[in-house]
Design a protein around this motif. Structure first.
Motif, PDB file in Angstrom:
ATOM      1  N   SER A 127       0.860  -1.183   0.000  1.00 26.70           N
ATOM      2  CA  SER A 127       0.000   0.000   0.000  1.00 26.70           C
ATOM      3  C   SER A 127       0.895   1.231   0.000  1.00 26.70           C
ATOM      4  O   SER A 127       1.967   1.226   0.619  1.00 26.70           O
ATOM      5  CB  SER A 127      -0.919   0.002   1.227  1.00 26.70           C
ATOM      6  OG  SER A 127      -1.835   1.074   1.175  1.00 26.70           O
ATOM      7  N   SER A 141       5.124   3.908   2.244  1.00 25.52           N
ATOM      8  CA  SER A 141       4.943   2.603   1.619  1.00 25.52           C
ATOM      9  C   SER A 141       4.979   1.547   2.712  1.00 25.52           C
ATOM     10  O   SER A 141       5.824   1.599   3.613  1.00 25.52           O
ATOM     11  CB  SER A 141       6.058   2.357   0.593  1.00 25.52           C
ATOM     12  OG  SER A 141       5.858   1.138  -0.103  1.00 25.52           O
ATOM     13  N   SER A 142       4.063   0.589   2.644  1.00 28.06           N
ATOM     14  CA  SER A 142       3.924  -0.369   3.741  1.00 28.06           C
ATOM     15  C   SER A 142       4.718  -1.644   3.500  1.00 28.06           C
ATOM     16  O   SER A 142       4.950  -2.065   2.368  1.00 28.06           O
ATOM     17  CB  SER A 142       2.448  -0.720   3.949  1.00 28.06           C
ATOM     18  OG  SER A 142       1.939  -1.454   2.854  1.00 28.06           O
ATOM     19  N   PRO A 144       3.974  -5.101   5.168  1.00 24.61           N
ATOM     20  CA  PRO A 144       3.005  -5.690   6.097  1.00 24.61           C
ATOM     21  C   PRO A 144       3.400  -7.018   6.719  1.00 24.61           C
ATOM     22  O   PRO A 144       2.723  -7.477   7.632  1.00 24.61           O
ATOM     23  CB  PRO A 144       1.763  -5.860   5.219  1.00 24.61           C
ATOM     24  CG  PRO A 144       2.296  -6.028   3.835  1.00 24.61           C
ATOM     25  CD  PRO A 144       3.547  -5.205   3.766  1.00 24.61           C
ATOM     26  N   SER A 161       5.940  -2.735   9.125  1.00 22.65           N
ATOM     27  CA  SER A 161       6.338  -1.345   9.336  1.00 22.65           C
ATOM     28  C   SER A 161       5.948  -0.518   8.118  1.00 22.65           C
ATOM     29  O   SER A 161       5.507  -1.045   7.094  1.00 22.65           O
ATOM     30  CB  SER A 161       7.846  -1.237   9.597  1.00 22.65           C
ATOM     31  OG  SER A 161       8.569  -1.774   8.514  1.00 22.65           O
ATOM     32  N   ILE A 162       6.113   0.775   8.270  1.00 20.75           N
ATOM     33  CA  ILE A 162       5.867   1.731   7.196  1.00 20.75           C
ATOM     34  C   ILE A 162       7.160   2.506   6.985  1.00 20.75           C
ATOM     35  O   ILE A 162       7.809   2.914   7.954  1.00 20.75           O
ATOM     36  CB  ILE A 162       4.733   2.713   7.556  1.00 20.75           C
ATOM     37  CG1 ILE A 162       3.497   1.959   8.072  1.00 20.75           C
ATOM     38  CG2 ILE A 162       4.383   3.586   6.355  1.00 20.75           C
ATOM     39  CD1 ILE A 162       2.876   1.005   7.087  1.00 20.75           C
ATOM     40  N   SER A 181       7.240   1.665  13.056  1.00 19.10           N
ATOM     41  CA  SER A 181       6.775   0.336  13.447  1.00 19.10           C
ATOM     42  C   SER A 181       5.868   0.445  14.659  1.00 19.10           C
ATOM     43  O   SER A 181       6.032   1.346  15.486  1.00 19.10           O
ATOM     44  CB  SER A 181       7.958  -0.580  13.779  1.00 19.10           C
ATOM     45  OG  SER A 181       8.801  -0.747  12.661  1.00 19.10           O
ATOM     46  N   GLY A 196      -0.472  -2.276   7.651  1.00 13.56           N
ATOM     47  CA  GLY A 196      -0.089  -1.616   6.406  1.00 13.56           C
ATOM     48  C   GLY A 196      -0.875  -2.096   5.204  1.00 13.56           C
ATOM     49  O   GLY A 196      -0.561  -1.747   4.070  1.00 13.56           O
ATOM     50  N   LEU A 199      -3.415   2.514   3.889  1.00 14.54           N
ATOM     51  CA  LEU A 199      -2.779   3.713   4.433  1.00 14.54           C
ATOM     52  C   LEU A 199      -3.619   4.940   4.089  1.00 14.54           C
ATOM     53  O   LEU A 199      -4.277   4.988   3.047  1.00 14.54           O
ATOM     54  CB  LEU A 199      -1.372   3.908   3.850  1.00 14.54           C
ATOM     55  CG  LEU A 199      -0.320   2.822   4.102  1.00 14.54           C
ATOM     56  CD1 LEU A 199       0.937   3.120   3.283  1.00 14.54           C
ATOM     57  CD2 LEU A 199       0.020   2.730   5.579  1.00 14.54           C
ATOM     58  N   VAL A 214      -2.784   3.846   9.710  1.00 14.06           N
ATOM     59  CA  VAL A 214      -2.390   2.547   9.166  1.00 14.06           C
ATOM     60  C   VAL A 214      -3.477   1.528   9.483  1.00 14.06           C
ATOM     61  O   VAL A 214      -3.870   1.365  10.644  1.00 14.06           O
ATOM     62  CB  VAL A 214      -1.046   2.078   9.757  1.00 14.06           C
ATOM     63  CG1 VAL A 214      -0.634   0.745   9.146  1.00 14.06           C
ATOM     64  CG2 VAL A 214       0.035   3.131   9.528  1.00 14.06           C
TER      65      VAL A 214
END
Length: 488
Positions: A127, A141-142, A144, A161-162, A181, A196, A199, A214
């Motif tokens: 995402s 940007s994710s 996941p 995390s993103i 995170s 994630g 978003l 998120v």
């Protein structure tokens, strides 16, 4: 622009035929122009050498976001580099086959910048969204998935995390400027939550800084529940004198699905300032939510969270939208109508993929009305000066001036619309009444925006009264307008 992330390239090698899900997007200036396809992971590549080890399984375009400030697009490709993933920023040139391109590339996974072991299946780019961090326009940007068994706090596992991506100084590549995170939730609860999956970025508290929301639709808060879903809020704080950072809410997540299999947070949409209070609002899809009974299983709902000075409202203040008649998968996708002028209202389109249906919800104007009442002079109970028709005699009277001005806070149309206002006045006893000889009166105003208009209303008193020690006149205002015909 429209994308087909499972568009495949055919590869023939050693008498074998393989189909590589590279992904392809198609762009045009407008629907009347011819669409042209583009696929950075595929364009200019030797198909025979492509495989899942490089860009052969990118699924380019599985996520996309318009970067308004740069007039470019962010596009996710979670299958690149053995499903570690990649993210592109593309500046479209519809009249040319050459586009302005930049991305992270394979090197980001090899030089240690991501602080992770060389693992597969992170799904970077699942995402994406536009994001302005520390005054610089960029992309979120994710990532996941977790593929390492280490504790998240030790930094060995990259996901979930993103990452915040910004342009490198060479302007040809992207770099990771920040990694975000979940830190205030049990690792086991978030491990398979698909943090994630979705978003959204918006200024939830009106401080001028974009915040991050998120979605984690597979989150569960207990062993007895599953796939409730949740959203996590990260507030951007900082200034030119203090380092910018993202701060996670206390006791996160504070907003969750209320039932198992709701998959709350599957879709997020920043929907502008719906109520005109100066704070941006958020729509959250829960496409498998059971609303009323088991017969409604999988129908889905959309929740609206309003922004405020403290940020997004909590679950007890959210508003629920459900489909009528009953649809399935309602809330699986949400799109907003972009306003043509600043401050306009927003209409929402909500998809119900289980019923192959899209519903459009028309937003309404929010009107800020200021009005007041003022008695002109004083009433003289000894003078019967006004006609009371029902009493067939003269009565004491006084004039009441009622004035009104209004301003539309979330404009839907550019033209100036006259609104009609009904003011209802009432007294607490029968000693005072209006010219209709009733204690209640409705008066209609047709007022142009930002133009004050007043009316003089006659208030009468019963004959023989010497004084009124206490009385109350109450008013209620509502407005209406002639609705324009919908194009839907």
């Amino acid at each position: 622009m429209v994308c087909a992330p499972q568009w495949y390239a055919e590869r023939k090698k050693f008498n074998e035929r393989n189909y590589l899900p590279v992904g392809m997007c198609f762009a045009a200036k407008s629907p009347t122009y011819k669409f042209k396809g583009f696929s950075p992971p595929f364009d200019g590549q030797n198909v025979r050498s492509m495989s899942y080890l490089n860009t052969g399984s990118c699924q380019f375009g599985i996520s996309a976001a318009h970067l308004k400030a740069q007039n470019t697009f962010a596009l996710g490709a979670p299958g690149c580099w053995t499903w570690r993933g990649d993210t592109w920023e593309v500046g479209l040139a519809p009249d040319s086959d050459k586009h302005d391109l930049r991305h992270l590339g394979k090197q980001i996974w090899q030089d240690g910048n991501m602080n992770t072991k060389w693992e597969n299946s992170y799904y970077l780019g699942y995402s994406v969204a536009s994001f302005k961090f520390a005054g610089q326009n960029g992309i979120v940007s994710s990532i996941p998935r977790i593929t390492d068994e280490s504790d998240l706090t030790e930094g060995e596992a990259l996901g979930p995390s993103i990452v915040v991506l910004t342009q490198n100084s060479d302007n040809n590549t992207l770099k990771v400027s920040l990694k975000i995170s979940p830190s205030k939730v049990n690792v086991d609860d978030i491990r398979f939550a698909f943090f994630g999956y979705s978003l959204a970025t918006l200024d939830t508290n009106g401080d001028g800084l974009e915040d991050l929301v998120v979605g984690a639709p597979f989150y569960s808060s207990s062993k007895d529940s599953y796939d409730q879903g949740a959203i996590f809020i990260y507030m951007q704080i900082g200034s030119e004198y203090d380092p910018y950072k993202m701060e996670e809410e206390d006791s996160a997540p504070q907003r969750k699905g209320s039932k198992s299999f709701s998959r709350f947070g599957s879709c997020l949409a920043a929907i502008g300032d719906l109520d005109g209070d100066g704070y941006e609002d958020l729509a959250v899809g829960a496409p498998f939510m059971t609303v009323d009974s088991d017969e409604d299983a999988g129908t889905g709902v959309v929740y609206i969270y309003m922004g405020s000075e403290e940020g997004l409202g909590k679950d007890d203040t959210r508003q629920m939208i459900k489909a009528e008649p009953k649809l399935y998968g309602f809330g699986s996708s949400i799109a907003q109508q972009l306003p043509s002028i600043e401050g306009q209202g927003y209409d929402l389109a909500v998809g119900a993929y289980g019923s192959d249906t899209v519903l459009v919800f028309k937003s309404k104007e929010v009107v800020d009305v200021i009005w007041n009442m003022t008695f002109i002079g004083k009433i003289d109970f000894s003078k019967d000066e006004c006609i009371c028709e029902q009493l067939l005699r003269l009565c004491p009277c006084i004039d009441l001036e009622v004035c009104l001005i209004y301003h539309k806070k979330n404009v839907k149309y550019e033209d100036n619309i006259k609104l009609g206002f009904n003011i209802t006045l009432s007294t607490v006893n029968d000693e005072l009444f209006f010219s209709n000889e009733k204690t209640e009166l409705q008066e209609k105003f047709e007022v142009e925006e930002d133009k004050r208009k007043c009316k003089i209303l006659r208030v009468l008193a019963k004959p023989g009264i010497e004084e009124i020690r206490l009385f109350t006149i109450m008013g209620h205002v509502n407005f209406s307008k002639e609705e324009k015909k919908s194009n839907y």
